[in-house]
Motif scaffolding. Sequence first.
Motif, mmCIF file in Angstrom:
data_model
loop_
_atom_site.group_PDB
_atom_site.id
_atom_site.type_symbol
_atom_site.label_atom_id
_atom_site.label_comp_id
_atom_site.label_asym_id
_atom_site.label_seq_id
_atom_site.Cartn_x
_atom_site.Cartn_y
_atom_site.Cartn_z
ATOM 1 N N LEU A 93 13.388 -48.696 -0.173
ATOM 2 C CA LEU A 93 14.413 -48.659 -1.217
ATOM 3 C C LEU A 93 15.802 -48.502 -0.622
ATOM 4 O O LEU A 93 16.770 -49.107 -1.081
ATOM 5 N N GLN A 94 15.919 -47.658 0.400
ATOM 6 C CA GLN A 94 17.193 -47.403 1.080
ATOM 7 C C GLN A 94 16.987 -47.626 2.571
ATOM 8 O O GLN A 94 16.120 -46.992 3.181
ATOM 9 N N PRO A 95 17.725 -48.539 3.204
ATOM 10 C CA PRO A 95 17.429 -48.902 4.597
ATOM 11 C C PRO A 95 17.707 -47.790 5.596
ATOM 12 O O PRO A 95 18.561 -46.931 5.378
ATOM 13 N N HIS A 96 16.947 -47.837 6.699
ATOM 14 C CA HIS A 96 17.324 -47.040 7.862
ATOM 15 C C HIS A 96 18.713 -47.497 8.310
ATOM 16 O O HIS A 96 19.113 -48.643 8.076
ATOM 17 N N LEU A 97 19.433 -46.617 9.003
ATOM 18 C CA LEU A 97 20.736 -46.976 9.552
ATOM 19 C C LEU A 97 20.728 -46.669 11.046
ATOM 20 O O LEU A 97 20.474 -45.532 11.448
ATOM 21 N N VAL A 98 20.978 -47.710 11.850
ATOM 22 C CA VAL A 98 21.001 -47.557 13.302
ATOM 23 C C VAL A 98 22.400 -47.916 13.788
ATOM 24 O O VAL A 98 22.889 -49.028 13.553
ATOM 25 N N HIS A 99 23.056 -46.961 14.457
ATOM 26 C CA HIS A 99 24.412 -47.163 14.971
ATOM 27 C C HIS A 99 24.329 -47.593 16.434
ATOM 28 O O HIS A 99 23.747 -46.873 17.260
ATOM 29 N N LEU A 100 24.909 -48.747 16.744
ATOM 30 C CA LEU A 100 24.877 -49.277 18.101
ATOM 31 C C LEU A 100 26.287 -49.463 18.649
ATOM 32 O O LEU A 100 27.238 -49.629 17.890
ATOM 33 N N MET A 101 26.382 -49.452 19.973
ATOM 34 C CA MET A 101 27.605 -49.829 20.667
ATOM 35 C C MET A 101 27.285 -51.040 21.538
ATOM 36 O O MET A 101 26.354 -50.990 22.355
ATOM 37 N N ALA A 102 28.013 -52.134 21.339
ATOM 38 C CA ALA A 102 27.814 -53.315 22.173
ATOM 39 C C ALA A 102 28.470 -53.110 23.529
ATOM 40 O O ALA A 102 29.567 -52.551 23.623
ATOM 41 N N ALA A 103 27.804 -53.539 24.584
ATOM 42 C CA ALA A 103 28.399 -53.471 25.913
ATOM 43 C C ALA A 103 29.661 -54.331 25.941
ATOM 44 O O ALA A 103 29.737 -55.368 25.274
ATOM 45 N N GLN A 104 30.640 -53.894 26.724
ATOM 46 C CA GLN A 104 31.871 -54.684 26.829
ATOM 47 C C GLN A 104 31.617 -55.974 27.616
ATOM 48 O O GLN A 104 32.180 -57.019 27.306
ATOM 49 N N ASP A 105 30.743 -55.903 28.616
ATOM 50 C CA ASP A 105 30.428 -57.074 29.435
ATOM 51 C C ASP A 105 28.983 -56.947 29.895
ATOM 52 O O ASP A 105 28.633 -56.008 30.631
ATOM 53 N N ASN A 106 28.141 -57.880 29.476
ATOM 54 C CA ASN A 106 26.726 -57.827 29.853
ATOM 55 C C ASN A 106 26.524 -57.781 31.360
ATOM 56 O O ASN A 106 25.550 -57.198 31.848
ATOM 57 N N ARG A 107 27.414 -58.404 32.096
ATOM 58 C CA ARG A 107 27.252 -58.492 33.546
ATOM 59 C C ARG A 107 27.385 -57.140 34.230
ATOM 60 O O ARG A 107 26.925 -56.974 35.369
ATOM 61 N N ALA A 108 27.988 -56.186 33.542
ATOM 62 C CA ALA A 108 28.166 -54.855 34.123
ATOM 63 C C ALA A 108 26.968 -53.945 33.856
ATOM 64 O O ALA A 108 26.933 -52.812 34.356
ATOM 65 N N GLU A 109 26.004 -54.425 33.087
ATOM 66 C CA GLU A 109 24.845 -53.608 32.733
ATOM 67 C C GLU A 109 23.643 -53.969 33.608
ATOM 68 O O GLU A 109 23.529 -55.111 34.072
ATOM 69 N N PRO A 110 22.742 -53.016 33.846
ATOM 70 C CA PRO A 110 21.548 -53.309 34.661
ATOM 71 C C PRO A 110 20.742 -54.464 34.076
ATOM 72 O O PRO A 110 20.565 -54.571 32.859
ATOM 73 N N GLU A 111 20.248 -55.331 34.950
ATOM 74 C CA GLU A 111 19.480 -56.481 34.490
ATOM 75 C C GLU A 111 18.088 -56.097 34.005
ATOM 76 O O GLU A 111 17.454 -56.864 33.282
ATOM 77 N N ASP A 112 17.614 -54.924 34.413
ATOM 78 C CA ASP A 112 16.248 -54.540 34.058
ATOM 79 C C ASP A 112 16.190 -53.581 32.864
ATOM 80 O O ASP A 112 15.224 -52.826 32.703
ATOM 81 N N LEU A 113 17.209 -53.609 32.019
ATOM 82 C CA LEU A 113 17.143 -52.800 30.801
ATOM 83 C C LEU A 113 15.949 -53.237 29.970
ATOM 84 O O LEU A 113 15.554 -54.407 29.991
#
Length: 241
Positions: free
Chosen positions: A215-235
Amino acid sequence: MMKIGKDCGITQDEVTKFVGDLQAECLGAKNAHSPSSDRMGILLGDNKVYAQMLWTSTQKVHGKEFCSFINQALREDNQDYLQDLVPVVRAINTLCVERNQASKGLWPSDGICFRGGALPDKHLPFFTVGKKYRVPGFLATSFKEEVAMGFALRSTPAHLVEKQPMVLWQIKVVQDCVQVNYVRHSNVSEEEEFLFVPFSAFSVEAVEWSPDPRLQPHLVHLMAAQDNRAEPEDLPLAQWY
C-alpha cells in the motif's frame, strides 16, 4: 532480437512484427510525443537519436519493451545477445556521458531523481546502509517523483492476488556526475527520464521499510557516485533494481 526472442519463447513472426512496430514508432508513425526534429535526425542517420527513441519505445512483445531486452542482455552478459545490441547500447551510453549545449541546465531539482518499482522481500537485506554496489544495466530514473510512483503502482497491479511490495528509490546526484544524462529524444517525453549508464555505482544512505509496502512503498535513499571510474570494479551487483 531473433536470438533473445527465441530464448524468451517469442516466435519469429512476433519478433518481426515487434521490430517493425519499433521502427514505425521511432519514425513518428505511432506516437505524437517525439518532435519532428527527432524523426528528421533518424532519417538523416543520427544513431544516437535513433537509439534513444528505441530505448524509450512503448511497443511490447510478450509484455516486454525493447529497453527490458537490452537490460536482460546486459544483466546476463550474454554474448550472443550483445553482439547484435552493442551498436544500440554504445549509442545510448554515449548519450549518458556526453555533455553538450543542449543538455546544459537539464538537471533534477535539488539534485534528486526518482525510480519506482517492485522490491520482493528476499532482496531487502541487500540494501543496507553504507553498502556500495553497481547496477548491471541502464538505470532509468525521472525528475518527477509522481512518475516514479506511477511505475511502482504499475509494477504491482491491484488485480493480482498477491501484490508485490513497492519501492521508491530516491537518488542524490552531484552536479558534476559524469555517467548520467537527460533523455532528450524520447517517445515519452513527459516522463523526464534521467538515465544512468550500465554498471553505475551507488551507495545506500538510508532505508525506510514500510510496514505494508503493498500500500505504501519502501523508501531507499541512494547517492550516485560522481564518477564510476573512481569506484572499485568488484563492487557487488544488485540483483534487483
